[in-house]
Design a protein around this motif. Sequence first.
Motif, PDB file in Angstrom:
ATOM      1  N   ILE A 157      33.497  14.473   8.350  1.00  0.00           N
ATOM      2  CA  ILE A 157      32.826  15.604   8.134  1.00  0.00           C
ATOM      3  C   ILE A 157      33.905  16.214   6.613  1.00  0.00           C
ATOM      4  O   ILE A 157      33.222  16.705   5.963  1.00  0.00           O
ATOM      5  N   GLU A 158      35.015  15.973   6.668  1.00  0.00           N
ATOM      6  CA  GLU A 158      35.859  16.169   5.631  1.00  0.00           C
ATOM      7  C   GLU A 158      35.514  15.712   4.262  1.00  0.00           C
ATOM      8  O   GLU A 158      35.364  16.197   3.302  1.00  0.00           O
ATOM      9  N   TYR A 159      35.238  14.545   4.424  1.00  0.00           N
ATOM     10  CA  TYR A 159      34.570  13.779   3.386  1.00  0.00           C
ATOM     11  C   TYR A 159      33.202  14.165   2.729  1.00  0.00           C
ATOM     12  O   TYR A 159      32.963  14.357   1.796  1.00  0.00           O
ATOM     13  N   GLY A 207      30.924   5.423   2.380  1.00  0.00           N
ATOM     14  CA  GLY A 207      30.585   4.666   1.007  1.00  0.00           C
ATOM     15  C   GLY A 207      31.629   3.462   1.269  1.00  0.00           C
ATOM     16  O   GLY A 207      32.338   3.090   1.974  1.00  0.00           O
ATOM     17  N   GLY A 208      31.897   3.151  -0.015  1.00  0.00           N
ATOM     18  CA  GLY A 208      32.873   1.808  -0.336  1.00  0.00           C
ATOM     19  C   GLY A 208      34.251   2.238   0.147  1.00  0.00           C
ATOM     20  O   GLY A 208      35.020   1.291   0.742  1.00  0.00           O
ATOM     21  N   LEU A 209      34.644   3.424   0.051  1.00  0.00           N
ATOM     22  CA  LEU A 209      35.826   4.064   0.451  1.00  0.00           C
ATOM     23  C   LEU A 209      36.170   3.771   1.941  1.00  0.00           C
ATOM     24  O   LEU A 209      37.340   3.385   2.323  1.00  0.00           O
ATOM     25  N   GLY A 210      35.152   3.694   2.653  1.00  0.00           N
ATOM     26  CA  GLY A 210      35.268   3.205   4.142  1.00  0.00           C
ATOM     27  C   GLY A 210      35.550   2.079   4.388  1.00  0.00           C
ATOM     28  O   GLY A 210      36.084   1.834   5.672  1.00  0.00           O
ATOM     29  N   LEU A 211      35.356   1.257   3.557  1.00  0.00           N
ATOM     30  CA  LEU A 211      35.874  -0.414   3.644  1.00  0.00           C
ATOM     31  C   LEU A 211      37.334  -0.678   3.412  1.00  0.00           C
ATOM     32  O   LEU A 211      37.703  -1.564   3.564  1.00  0.00           O
ATOM     33  N   MET A 212      38.002   0.403   2.988  1.00  0.00           N
ATOM     34  CA  MET A 212      39.177   0.117   2.057  1.00  0.00           C
ATOM     35  C   MET A 212      40.437   0.087   3.203  1.00  0.00           C
ATOM     36  O   MET A 212      40.208   1.150   3.897  1.00  0.00           O
ATOM     37  N   LYS A 213      41.275  -0.659   2.973  1.00  0.00           N
ATOM     38  CA  LYS A 213      42.690  -0.451   3.840  1.00  0.00           C
ATOM     39  C   LYS A 213      43.505   0.833   3.990  1.00  0.00           C
ATOM     40  O   LYS A 213      44.116   1.177   4.816  1.00  0.00           O
TER      41      LYS A 213
END
Length: 241
Positions: A121-123, A198-204
């Motif tokens: 939600i925040e994102y 998105g891509g950020l969701g895959l980041m450590k």
Amino acid sequence: VRDGENFVINGTKRFITAAGRSDYVQLMAVTDPEKRARGGITCFAVDLKTPGVTLERQWPTMMGEAPWQILFDNARVPAANVIGEIGGGFSLAQKWISEGRIRGHGARPVGIAQRALDLMIEYAKVRVTFGRPLADRQAIQFMIADSAMELHATRLMVYECAWRQDQGEDVRNLSYMVKVTATEMASRVVDRAIQVHGGLGLMKELPLEWWYRQIRSTRITEGANEVLRWRLGQNIIRSHA
Ligand SMILES: Cc1cc2nc3c(=O)[nH]c(=O)nc-3n(C[C@H](O)[C@H](O)[C@H](O)COP(=O)(O)OP(=O)(O)OC[C@H]3O[C@@H](n4cnc5c(N)ncnc54)[C@H](O)[C@@H]3O)c2cc1C
């Protein structure tokens, strides 16, 4: 096998959490092969320093933990180390496992899903694509709505099961429902949270990928969900008047 004041234990058990930092393990062993789960399994407290007990190896996992494999090679365990009654191990295990399922595979997935939904939600509110925040897009709103509904239903299920357990009721079937529902719900919610990021969701940098790996394991550990569905179906059919 009973031998005077001892039981002689043979066999290998793969995947034992935290064995490397434990002094004792709780062992469920077949003591009557004919009765097996109906009075033929006994629970023992086994000192890991017992001759014949070896921590053979660790199995590193995608979750970061590394459970142990334990070999029992003619390990002599005193009959005094039997927990409960001889042959009473299976019902003890059922009780302990029910508690673990409610906590580790019910409440924990609810907590993970709640935090993943909060992040989603925040994102969605701050990320602008094609001129509008993600939160304005119906596709994203649906993901948030579905996650909130599934999470709410599961949370109530976990609370009810925990409450009934506290009242001393037999919650075996309910705990199966909780485990299957909560682990699959959290898998979907974390997956959606990754998608919204998105891509950020895959980041450590974010905990999402870590939860994704943790929650994946819970559909297998403490009884694979297929096995619990199978048992639940059998129990429901058997008890239906
Ligand atoms: C990290 C980790 C920690 C663990 N810690 C412990 C521990 O501390 N103590 C302990 O005792 N155990 C522990 N385990 C073991 C864990 O409980 C088992 O891995 C789990 O119950 C699944 O059993 P299995 O691996 O033998 O899979 P299997 O029984 O070989 O099943 C494989 C797959 O087949 C399917 N399947 C199996 N039976 C059926 C069926 N009847 N109908 C339909 N489908 C079916 C399921 O999809 C299942 O995932 C741990 C495992 C892991 C991975």
